[in-house]
Design a protein around this motif. Structure first.
Motif, PDB file in Angstrom:
ATOM      1  N   VAL A 165     -10.979 -27.043  39.447  1.00 52.17           N
ATOM      2  CA  VAL A 165     -11.027 -27.825  38.213  1.00 52.17           C
ATOM      3  C   VAL A 165     -12.374 -27.789  37.504  1.00 52.17           C
ATOM      4  O   VAL A 165     -12.441 -27.809  36.270  1.00 52.17           O
ATOM      5  CB  VAL A 165     -10.602 -29.288  38.497  1.00 52.17           C
ATOM      6  N   ASP A 166     -13.489 -27.695  38.251  1.00 52.29           N
ATOM      7  CA  ASP A 166     -14.797 -27.783  37.609  1.00 52.29           C
ATOM      8  C   ASP A 166     -15.546 -26.459  37.574  1.00 52.29           C
ATOM      9  O   ASP A 166     -16.752 -26.414  37.353  1.00 52.29           O
ATOM     10  CB  ASP A 166     -15.659 -28.837  38.298  1.00 52.29           C
ATOM     11  N   LEU A 167     -14.833 -25.359  37.779  1.00 52.37           N
ATOM     12  CA  LEU A 167     -15.483 -24.050  37.725  1.00 52.37           C
ATOM     13  C   LEU A 167     -15.694 -23.612  36.281  1.00 52.37           C
ATOM     14  O   LEU A 167     -14.909 -23.936  35.393  1.00 52.37           O
ATOM     15  CB  LEU A 167     -14.637 -23.007  38.457  1.00 52.37           C
ATOM     16  N   GLY A 168     -16.756 -22.843  36.065  1.00 55.56           N
ATOM     17  CA  GLY A 168     -17.054 -22.342  34.727  1.00 55.56           C
ATOM     18  C   GLY A 168     -17.730 -20.998  34.763  1.00 55.56           C
ATOM     19  O   GLY A 168     -17.763 -20.325  35.797  1.00 55.56           O
ATOM     20  N   GLN A 169     -18.290 -20.594  33.651  1.00 57.71           N
ATOM     21  CA  GLN A 169     -18.804 -19.237  33.487  1.00 57.71           C
ATOM     22  C   GLN A 169     -20.014 -18.926  34.363  1.00 57.71           C
ATOM     23  O   GLN A 169     -20.346 -17.761  34.562  1.00 57.71           O
ATOM     24  CB  GLN A 169     -19.164 -18.990  32.017  1.00 57.71           C
ATOM     25  N   ASP A 170     -20.675 -19.932  34.902  1.00 55.78           N
ATOM     26  CA  ASP A 170     -21.812 -19.681  35.775  1.00 55.78           C
ATOM     27  C   ASP A 170     -21.414 -19.547  37.247  1.00 55.78           C
ATOM     28  O   ASP A 170     -22.288 -19.377  38.111  1.00 55.78           O
ATOM     29  CB  ASP A 170     -22.838 -20.823  35.642  1.00 55.78           C
ATOM     30  N   ASP A 171     -20.129 -19.630  37.518  1.00 51.73           N
ATOM     31  CA  ASP A 171     -19.641 -19.615  38.897  1.00 51.73           C
ATOM     32  C   ASP A 171     -18.925 -18.303  39.217  1.00 51.73           C
ATOM     33  O   ASP A 171     -18.586 -17.524  38.325  1.00 51.73           O
ATOM     34  CB  ASP A 171     -18.689 -20.794  39.125  1.00 51.73           C
ATOM     35  N   VAL A 172     -18.682 -18.087  40.504  1.00 53.92           N
ATOM     36  CA  VAL A 172     -17.953 -16.907  40.967  1.00 53.92           C
ATOM     37  C   VAL A 172     -16.843 -17.347  41.909  1.00 53.92           C
ATOM     38  O   VAL A 172     -17.071 -18.180  42.793  1.00 53.92           O
ATOM     39  CB  VAL A 172     -18.885 -15.905  41.688  1.00 53.92           C
ATOM     40  N   VAL A 189      -4.189 -15.638  40.670  1.00 54.78           N
ATOM     41  CA  VAL A 189      -5.169 -14.732  40.058  1.00 54.78           C
ATOM     42  C   VAL A 189      -5.404 -15.129  38.602  1.00 54.78           C
ATOM     43  O   VAL A 189      -6.551 -15.215  38.135  1.00 54.78           O
ATOM     44  CB  VAL A 189      -4.683 -13.275  40.146  1.00 54.78           C
ATOM     45  N   GLU A 190      -4.323 -15.379  37.881  1.00 53.90           N
ATOM     46  CA  GLU A 190      -4.430 -15.742  36.465  1.00 53.90           C
ATOM     47  C   GLU A 190      -5.200 -17.049  36.280  1.00 53.90           C
ATOM     48  O   GLU A 190      -6.044 -17.169  35.381  1.00 53.90           O
ATOM     49  CB  GLU A 190      -3.045 -15.862  35.853  1.00 53.90           C
ATOM     50  N   VAL A 191      -4.916 -18.037  37.135  1.00 56.61           N
ATOM     51  CA  VAL A 191      -5.576 -19.334  37.013  1.00 56.61           C
ATOM     52  C   VAL A 191      -7.057 -19.210  37.339  1.00 56.61           C
ATOM     53  O   VAL A 191      -7.916 -19.795  36.655  1.00 56.61           O
ATOM     54  CB  VAL A 191      -4.890 -20.379  37.917  1.00 56.61           C
ATOM     55  N   CYS A 192      -7.390 -18.457  38.376  1.00 51.58           N
ATOM     56  CA  CYS A 192      -8.804 -18.268  38.721  1.00 51.58           C
ATOM     57  C   CYS A 192      -9.554 -17.606  37.571  1.00 51.58           C
ATOM     58  O   CYS A 192     -10.659 -18.035  37.206  1.00 51.58           O
ATOM     59  CB  CYS A 192      -8.925 -17.413  39.983  1.00 51.58           C
TER      60      CYS A 192
END
Length: 273
Positions: A165-172, A189-192
């Protein structure tokens, strides 16, 4: 039923010649794709007409259908064992092939790209389901020694939604998807990828169709000369990624490893004798 189950179910009703051919097929379930029907006839010492009757008794229209069934089951990770124990040299040759493909000698340097992403991310989420979970757990444990902010999902009794829920562009997100994946993997895969985090997919070739949906795809074969999949290349890839991340973090990573070692000693957690 599997090919082996079909043979066992019909074995009592087969002629002596058909049994000879059936025994040969059982001994070569893992490498049927290497032979033609004529070669099987020669190897078993029966006529091609006898083999054709055997295929029909087993419920196949032709040898091609039988061979494709064996190939499909093997690709799905179904053990297709025989009584023949492969030689150690055969195991070694196959493992080297797997390693060469996983470590990307073709020049694209995908493991190095993964290392840069893992070392530079704010947070890393490692996801592994079913067969992939042990590899994911090992990757998480190794990365956690080199850097902070590494999580594993799903944890026992937990779901994936709250982890994403709290992942963003700075994460992997590192998604391990080895064959015999659960249903819904394509949606995962699509959701990730939709979280905005850089998504790295590590899997065998049966997941290649998902490669276009992720930022980085690393193909890691599980092929073995025996009936079961081999995860040796997958574990070696984990070592390469973890070693690379530790090197990239420099002094900070080394200090973290040292601090962890001190805590092991204070807690008396490990037997280092």
């Amino acid at each position: 039923m599997s090919i082996e189950q079909r043979i066992h179910a019909h074995y009592a009703g087969l002629s002596p010649q058909e049994r000879r051919a059936a025994d040969l097929i059982l001994d070569h379930l893992d490498d049927l794709a290497l032979y033609s029907s004529a070669e099987l006839a020669q190897m078993s010492g029966v006529s091609r007409a006898t083999l054709s009757r055997l295929y029909r008794h087993l419920g196949f229209e032709s040898f091609t259908e039988l061979r494709e069934t064996a190939r499909t089951l093997r690709q799905q990770g179904v053990p297709l064992g025989s009584d023949v124990d492969p030689e150690l040299g055969q195991h070694l040759d196959q493992e080297l092939k797997n390693l060469r493909k996983a470590l990307d000698p073709a020049g694209e340097d995908r493991p190095a790209r993964a290392v840069r992403a893992l070392a530079g991310a704010r947070r890393v989420l490692v996801i592994g389901l079913r067969n992939s979970y042990p590899v994911a757990l090992h990757l998480k444990q190794q990365l956690q020694q080199a850097r902070a902010g590494v999580r594993l999902a799903p944890l026992p009794g937990q779901t994936l939604g709250e982890e994403l829920v709290d992942l963003g562009q700075d994460d992997v997100v590192v998604l391990l998807g080895f064959r015999r994946r659960p249903r819904g993997f394509e949606r995962l895969v699509e959701v990730c990828a939709g979280t905005g985090a850089q998504t790295v997919l590590v899997a065998d070739g049966t997941a290649r169709r998902h490669a276009a949906a992720v930022d980085l795809w690393i193909e890691c074969p599980l092929d073995g000369v025996g009936p079961f999949d081999s995860y040796a290349a997958a574990m070696s890839l984990v070592a390469v990624l973890a070693d690379g991340v530790l090197a990239a973090t420099g002094a900070e990573g080394r200090q973290r490893v040292g601090r962890a070692a001190e805590l092991y000693e204070q807690l008396d957690e490990l037997d280092l004798r």
